[in-house]
Scaffold this active site. Structure first.
Site, short mmCIF file in Angstrom:
data_model
loop_
_atom_site.label_atom_id
_atom_site.label_comp_id
_atom_site.label_asym_id
_atom_site.label_seq_id
_atom_site.Cartn_x
_atom_site.Cartn_y
_atom_site.Cartn_z
N ASP A 184 0.91 -1.15 0.00
CA ASP A 184 0.00 0.00 0.00
C ASP A 184 0.94 1.19 0.00
OD1 ASP A 184 -1.45 2.28 0.74
OD2 ASP A 184 -2.99 1.04 1.66
N HIS A 185 1.04 1.89 -1.12
CA HIS A 185 2.13 2.87 -1.23
C HIS A 185 1.98 4.03 -0.25
CE1 HIS A 185 -0.52 5.21 -3.92
NE2 HIS A 185 0.28 6.23 -3.71
N HIS A 247 -5.65 2.88 1.35
CA HIS A 247 -4.88 4.03 1.83
C HIS A 247 -5.50 4.67 3.09
CE1 HIS A 247 -3.01 3.33 -1.91
NE2 HIS A 247 -3.66 4.19 -2.66
C1 BG6 Z 1 -3.77 4.93 -6.18
C2 BG6 Z 1 -5.18 5.03 -6.72
O1 BG6 Z 1 -3.64 3.82 -5.34
O2 BG6 Z 1 -3.48 6.11 -5.44
C3 BG6 Z 1 -5.35 6.27 -7.55
O3 BG6 Z 1 -5.43 3.87 -7.51
C4 BG6 Z 1 -4.92 7.50 -6.79
O4 BG6 Z 1 -6.69 6.41 -7.98
C5 BG6 Z 1 -3.53 7.29 -6.21
O5 BG6 Z 1 -4.90 8.60 -7.69
C6 BG6 Z 1 -3.13 8.43 -5.32
O6 BG6 Z 1 -1.79 8.27 -4.95
P1 BG6 Z 1 -0.91 9.54 -4.58
O7 BG6 Z 1 0.37 8.97 -4.14
O8 BG6 Z 1 -0.82 10.35 -5.82
O9 BG6 Z 1 -1.68 10.23 -3.50
#
Ligand code: BG6
Length: 497
Positions: A184-185, A247
């Site tokens: 989960d980044h 997230h």
């Molecule tokens: C991803 C989603 O996991 O996270 C996207 O699939 C979203 O829809 C993105 O835009 C947001 O990531 P960050 O790092 O740009 O906040």
């Protein structure tokens, strides 16, 4: 969290011609190389279903990411060093004999005998299983327990509890649990990692971090972009599964969990898991009053006209997929009993910001009744992005002869404190994955508990007893989301930085 112990000497990216690989994974690997954090003979194998030469792939990558390449020196420098060690290979599980064939081609392309590999599955959920079958032979052959093959699985991890369990089952048929990394980044973002430090490397937050002092918590994810070229994926998914299930619930865990015994993976997973288990599950009849779903209609973003969701290319005209979701959630345990957590996530909103707001309780008594200005309950803003930082809003006396009170911000900004260097979340997580550090990855149980919370919402939405609201693209979201809070005497408190 990671030492400099280089275990995996190569990465094999499935879904290598996709957006994630070109926008995030390859740039992150190049930056790690530039920082000399990769093994000196590190190799990147990018795979796709098509027959492509490595040169054609590199050409395509550089065209696609030309702007990023130009403005990101670390990416460009790292790429110059790694370029000769990037190889493109076809991997198409639908072709007969492909597992054997792919294995032979990968082995032939590798510079040394069977180095430990990190396999990265960045493929659509419905093809995950076929790719797992493709790489199973590698895991079976590598018996070196000190340096085993690892598999990193990109989200979405299933579409619900049932499919998540099935996916996990197929992973466990090919790999052991300690070889599997579920990403989960958001956990790789500096400001998310810092929640742990803010809470547990300081003494003064924890005594007030409970239902005696905290009135409500708000976690908001707001993007002004729409669905871009991802209609196929997004229309099947919706923002609740795309962002909230993973997230936002992970961020909620970081805010709500008890102090883990250590920062080591098992201890972190255990405490996050307890929070997810304590999330109150909605009964079907509660979903309508506790959640909001909505779609954007045509509007303006940054003064440019933009389409409504149903007009977007690739979206079904009758689609009931939400682009905005909000809910009131309770963590039913001793610390948080009675404190609502309000979550909201939306595409095509006015701002691009992710933040947490901790709203403290009002004063028990004010001695400043004859002062002008309002004593606001204290608020703690944790800004995850952009302008990462923390602001504590406190009441104080503006200088002068007037009897006045006003709230001011005690501010910590990453940029002023540490300069503008912040590694991308994928840099952190790829490095940890290569080193075999799973602290910032998810346990299977966390994923299943998250689906147990999300599934009843989706089921109730799909049985259509809840309206699909709309909001204008470029606005702050649907009015109903304000009413959700207002019914309980609250309001969204976005920061103004
Ligand atoms: C991803 C989603 O996991 O996270 C996207 O699939 C979203 O829809 C993105 O835009 C947001 O990531 P960050 O790092 O740009 O906040």
């Amino acid at each position: 969290m990671s030492g400099r112990f280089f275990c995996a000497a190569s990465i094999v990216i499935f879904g290598g011609t996709g957006d994630l690989a070109s926008r995030k994974l390859i740039p992150a690997l190049c930056r790690l190389h530039d920082a000399e954090l990769l093994a000196h003979d590190f190799h990147i194998f990018v795979t796709g279903r098509a027959d492509l030469s490595t040169e054609a792939f590199i050409e395509h990558l550089m065209q696609r990411e030309a702007i990023l390449f130009k403005k990101d020196k670390r990416f460009a420098n790292g790429f110059a060093g790694l370029r000769s060690r990037i190889r493109y290979l076809r991997a198409n599980p639908a072709l007969p004999g492909e597992p054997e064939d792919f294995k032979n081609r990968l082995l032939a392309a590798e510079p040394m005998a069977a180095p430990a590999r990190l396999f990265y599955l960045a493929v659509p959920p419905d093809s995950m299983k076929s790719f797992i079958r493709l790489i199973k032979p590698f895991s079976e052959e590598n018996t070196d327990s000190r340096c085993p093959e690892r598999i990193l699985v990109e989200k979405p991890f299933g579409q619900n509890l049932k499919t998540a369990k099935e996916l996990n089952q197929s992973l466990l048929e090919a790999f052991t649990e300690n070889q599997i990394l579920r990403i989960d980044h958001y956990l790789g973002k500096e400001a998310v990692q810092n929640i742990l430090f803010m809470r547990f490397a300081n003494t003064f937050f924890e005594p007030v971090w409970n239902n005696h002092y905290i009135d409500n918590v708000q976690i908001s994810f707001s993007e002004n972009i729409g669905i871009g070229g991802r209609a196929g994926y997004f229309d099947q998914t919706g923002i609740l599964r795309d962002v909230v299930q993973n997230h936002l619930l992970q961020v909620l865990c970081m805010v709500a969990m008890e102090s883990p015994l250590s920062h080591l993976p098992g201890d972190l997973h255990l405490e996050k898991n307890k929070v997810l288990k304590a999330l109150r599950r909605y009964q079907p009849e509660e979903v309508a009053s506790e959640t909001i779903r909505a779609q954007y209609s045509a509007g303006e973003v940054d003064s440019n006209p933009v389409l409504g969701y149903l007009e977007e290319n690739g979206v079904r005209p009758e689609s009931k997929t939400e682009t905005y979701a909000a809910c009131r959630v309770f963590v039913d345990n001793w610390r948080w009993g009675g404190v609502p957590f309000y979550l909201q996530a939306g595409k095509r909103l006015e701002r691009n910001v992710t933040e947490i707001v901790i709203n403290f309780k009002p004063l028990p008594h004010s001695i400043f009744k004859d002062f002008t200005g309002k004593i606001e309950p204290n608020r703690l803003y944790i800004r995850i992005q952009p302008n990462e930082g923390i602001i504590l809003k406190v009441n104080s006396k503006p200088p002068g002869m007037n009897l006045q009170v006003s709230d001011v911000g005690l501010k910590f900004s990453y940029e002023s404190e540490f300069g503008d260097y912040r590694p991308d979340a994928y840099e952190r997580l790829l490095l940890d994955a290569l080193n075999g550090d799973s602290a910032l990855f998810l346990s299977n149980s966390e994923i299943e508990e998250s689906w147990k919370f999300i599934d009843p919402i989706i089921e109730a939405w799909q049985s259509d007893n809840q309206p699909m609201h709309t909001y204008k693209a470029g606005s702050n979201g649907p009015e109903e989301a304000n009413k959700l809070l207002a019914r309980h005497g609250h309001r969204w408190r976005p920061s103004i930085i």
